[in-house]
Design a protein around this motif. Structure first.
Motif, PDB file in Angstrom:
ATOM      1  N   GLU A 179       0.828  -1.214   0.000  1.00 57.11           N
ATOM      2  CA  GLU A 179       0.000   0.000   0.000  1.00 57.11           C
ATOM      3  C   GLU A 179       0.858   1.258   0.000  1.00 57.11           C
ATOM      4  O   GLU A 179       0.359   2.361   0.166  1.00 57.11           O
ATOM      5  N   LEU A 180       2.177   1.073  -0.152  1.00 58.78           N
ATOM      6  CA  LEU A 180       3.103   2.210  -0.168  1.00 58.78           C
ATOM      7  C   LEU A 180       3.703   2.379  -1.558  1.00 58.78           C
ATOM      8  O   LEU A 180       3.870   1.397  -2.281  1.00 58.78           O
ATOM      9  N   SER A 181       4.058   3.632  -1.902  1.00 60.48           N
ATOM     10  CA  SER A 181       4.756   3.861  -3.175  1.00 60.48           C
ATOM     11  C   SER A 181       6.192   3.345  -3.052  1.00 60.48           C
ATOM     12  O   SER A 181       6.666   3.066  -1.935  1.00 60.48           O
ATOM     13  N   GLY A 182       6.897   3.264  -4.173  1.00 59.89           N
ATOM     14  CA  GLY A 182       8.290   2.796  -4.148  1.00 59.89           C
ATOM     15  C   GLY A 182       9.164   3.653  -3.239  1.00 59.89           C
ATOM     16  O   GLY A 182       9.965   3.148  -2.459  1.00 59.89           O
ATOM     17  N   GLY A 183       8.979   4.976  -3.337  1.00 62.99           N
ATOM     18  CA  GLY A 183       9.769   5.890  -2.510  1.00 62.99           C
ATOM     19  C   GLY A 183       9.441   5.706  -1.035  1.00 62.99           C
ATOM     20  O   GLY A 183      10.340   5.740  -0.180  1.00 62.99           O
ATOM     21  N   GLU A 184       8.145   5.511  -0.738  1.00 60.02           N
ATOM     22  CA  GLU A 184       7.730   5.309   0.661  1.00 60.02           C
ATOM     23  C   GLU A 184       8.281   3.985   1.207  1.00 60.02           C
ATOM     24  O   GLU A 184       8.705   3.900   2.361  1.00 60.02           O
ATOM     25  N   GLN A 185       8.274   2.963   0.378  1.00 56.93           N
ATOM     26  CA  GLN A 185       8.827   1.666   0.803  1.00 56.93           C
ATOM     27  C   GLN A 185      10.313   1.821   1.129  1.00 56.93           C
ATOM     28  O   GLN A 185      10.798   1.310   2.142  1.00 56.93           O
ATOM     29  N   GLN A 186      11.018   2.547   0.271  1.00 56.00           N
ATOM     30  CA  GLN A 186      12.464   2.673   0.496  1.00 56.00           C
ATOM     31  C   GLN A 186      12.741   3.537   1.725  1.00 56.00           C
ATOM     32  O   GLN A 186      13.683   3.265   2.474  1.00 56.00           O
ATOM     33  N   ARG A 187      11.900   4.543   1.978  1.00 56.24           N
ATOM     34  CA  ARG A 187      12.088   5.368   3.178  1.00 56.24           C
ATOM     35  C   ARG A 187      11.777   4.545   4.438  1.00 56.24           C
ATOM     36  O   ARG A 187      12.409   4.719   5.472  1.00 56.24           O
ATOM     37  N   THR A 188      10.820   3.616   4.318  1.00 50.73           N
ATOM     38  CA  THR A 188      10.552   2.707   5.443  1.00 50.73           C
ATOM     39  C   THR A 188      11.781   1.831   5.708  1.00 50.73           C
ATOM     40  O   THR A 188      12.158   1.590   6.861  1.00 50.73           O
ATOM     41  N   ALA A 189      12.413   1.391   4.633  1.00 48.31           N
ATOM     42  CA  ALA A 189      13.637   0.578   4.776  1.00 48.31           C
ATOM     43  C   ALA A 189      14.758   1.400   5.427  1.00 48.31           C
ATOM     44  O   ALA A 189      15.575   0.865   6.180  1.00 48.31           O
ATOM     45  N   VAL A 190      14.780   2.705   5.161  1.00 49.65           N
ATOM     46  CA  VAL A 190      15.776   3.573   5.805  1.00 49.65           C
ATOM     47  C   VAL A 190      15.491   3.642   7.308  1.00 49.65           C
ATOM     48  O   VAL A 190      16.409   3.529   8.138  1.00 49.65           O
ATOM     49  N   ALA A 191      14.202   3.793   7.675  1.00 43.60           N
ATOM     50  CA  ALA A 191      13.827   3.822   9.104  1.00 43.60           C
ATOM     51  C   ALA A 191      14.243   2.518   9.771  1.00 43.60           C
ATOM     52  O   ALA A 191      14.798   2.513  10.878  1.00 43.60           O
ATOM     53  N   ARG A 192      14.002   1.401   9.092  1.00 40.78           N
ATOM     54  CA  ARG A 192      14.389   0.093   9.649  1.00 40.78           C
ATOM     55  C   ARG A 192      15.907   0.011   9.850  1.00 40.78           C
ATOM     56  O   ARG A 192      16.388  -0.498  10.864  1.00 40.78           O
ATOM     57  N   ALA A 193      16.656   0.544   8.885  1.00 36.86           N
ATOM     58  CA  ALA A 193      18.124   0.514   8.994  1.00 36.86           C
ATOM     59  C   ALA A 193      18.612   1.355  10.172  1.00 36.86           C
ATOM     60  O   ALA A 193      19.659   1.082  10.749  1.00 36.86           O
ATOM     61  N   LEU A 194      17.839   2.399  10.509  1.00 40.21           N
ATOM     62  CA  LEU A 194      18.283   3.343  11.545  1.00 40.21           C
ATOM     63  C   LEU A 194      17.825   2.975  12.949  1.00 40.21           C
ATOM     64  O   LEU A 194      18.298   3.569  13.926  1.00 40.21           O
ATOM     65  N   ILE A 195      16.926   2.014  13.080  1.00 42.05           N
ATOM     66  CA  ILE A 195      16.206   1.829  14.346  1.00 42.05           C
ATOM     67  C   ILE A 195      17.127   1.541  15.529  1.00 42.05           C
ATOM     68  O   ILE A 195      16.840   1.965  16.650  1.00 42.05           O
TER      69      ILE A 195
END
Ligand code: ATP
Length: 223
Positions: free
Chosen positions: A137-153
């Motif tokens: 339900e997310l755009s490609g950019g939103e998915q990748q920004r979610t992956a950035v949040a996961r990398a930073l957690i």
């Protein structure tokens, strides 16, 4: 912070890395570029402890990671290293908030603390309105920004990114690149990024050019 010494790696009879030496300092953004097959991803995986070298050493703060047992290494990776890949690898059944939180849960941190931090990170990445959306339900950019949040957690010492904008259109790619540099400027976040994106490579503090398993050139912004 991170040092590679004379790293060699072979796949079958193919010598993919032929003696790589490098040093990455805290707060640096280093890009790795070079033709397809030059060994960039292989090097990134070895530096990121996802793969092992045949010979040579990877040192984090002088500590040889090859000396760690599997349990300690998994713990070290979870706590100190973040990864961002071309295809975000988010879990499809989980929301953006849950995906971003996951490495925090795996680290055994309190659930409430992790969820709060994930919300803050997603807010910083302009995803506050998408917390409960699943990846589809997310755009490609939103998915990748979610992956950035996961990398930073887990507030990693270093983030390894393999073609992070390879799957994004130019607007989303540029947004992602700006996020990397904002994280570096505000939090001294260190990045090692394999990329074919010339704009991203040019923005980096240092660019390592690989050819046939060797670093053949290093360019810095000062030059
Ligand atoms: N697991 C593997 N088994 C066998 N060969 C491999 C494996 N991984 C990579 N290779 C080979 O090693 C070489 C270097 O691969 P690598 O992915 O590091 O290159 P790269 O520079 O990242 O390329 P690209 O830009 O296309 O991603 C390639 O010839 C590849 O086919």
């Amino acid at each position: 912070m991170l040092q590679g010494i004379d790293i060699h790696k072979k796949y079958g009879s193919l010598q993919v890395l032929k003696g790589i030496d490098l040093f990455i300092s805290s707060g640096e953004v280093v890009s790795i570029v070079g033709a397809s097959g030059a060994g960039k991803s292989t090097l990134l995986h070895i530096l990121g402890t996802l793969d092992t070298a045949d010979s040579g050493q990877v040192l984090f703060d002088g500590k040889n990671i090859a000396k760690m047992n599997a349990t300690d290494l998994a713990r070290f990776r979870n706590r100190h290293i973040g990864f961002i890949f071309q295809f975000h690898n988010l879990l499809p059944e989980f929301t953006a908030l849950e995906n971003a939180s996951l490495p925090g849960f795996l680290a055994g941190r309190p659930e409430k603390e992790v969820m709060e931090q994930a919300k803050e990170l997603l807010h910083m990445l302009n995803l506050s309105h998408r917390l409960n959306h699943k990846p589809s339900e997310l755009s490609g950019g939103e998915q990748q920004r979610t992956a950035v949040a996961r990398a930073l957690i887990n507030s990693p010492r270093i983030i390894f990114a393999d073609e992070p904008s390879g799957n994004l259109d130019s607007k989303n790619a540029q947004e992602l690149h700006e996020i990397f540099f904002k994280l570096r400027d505000e939090f001294n976040q260190t990045f090692v990024i394999v990329t074919h994106n010339e704009q991203l490579a040019a923005m980096a503090d240092r660019t390592l050019v690989m050819k046939d398993g060797l670093i053949v050139q290093t360019t810095s912004v000062e030059e």
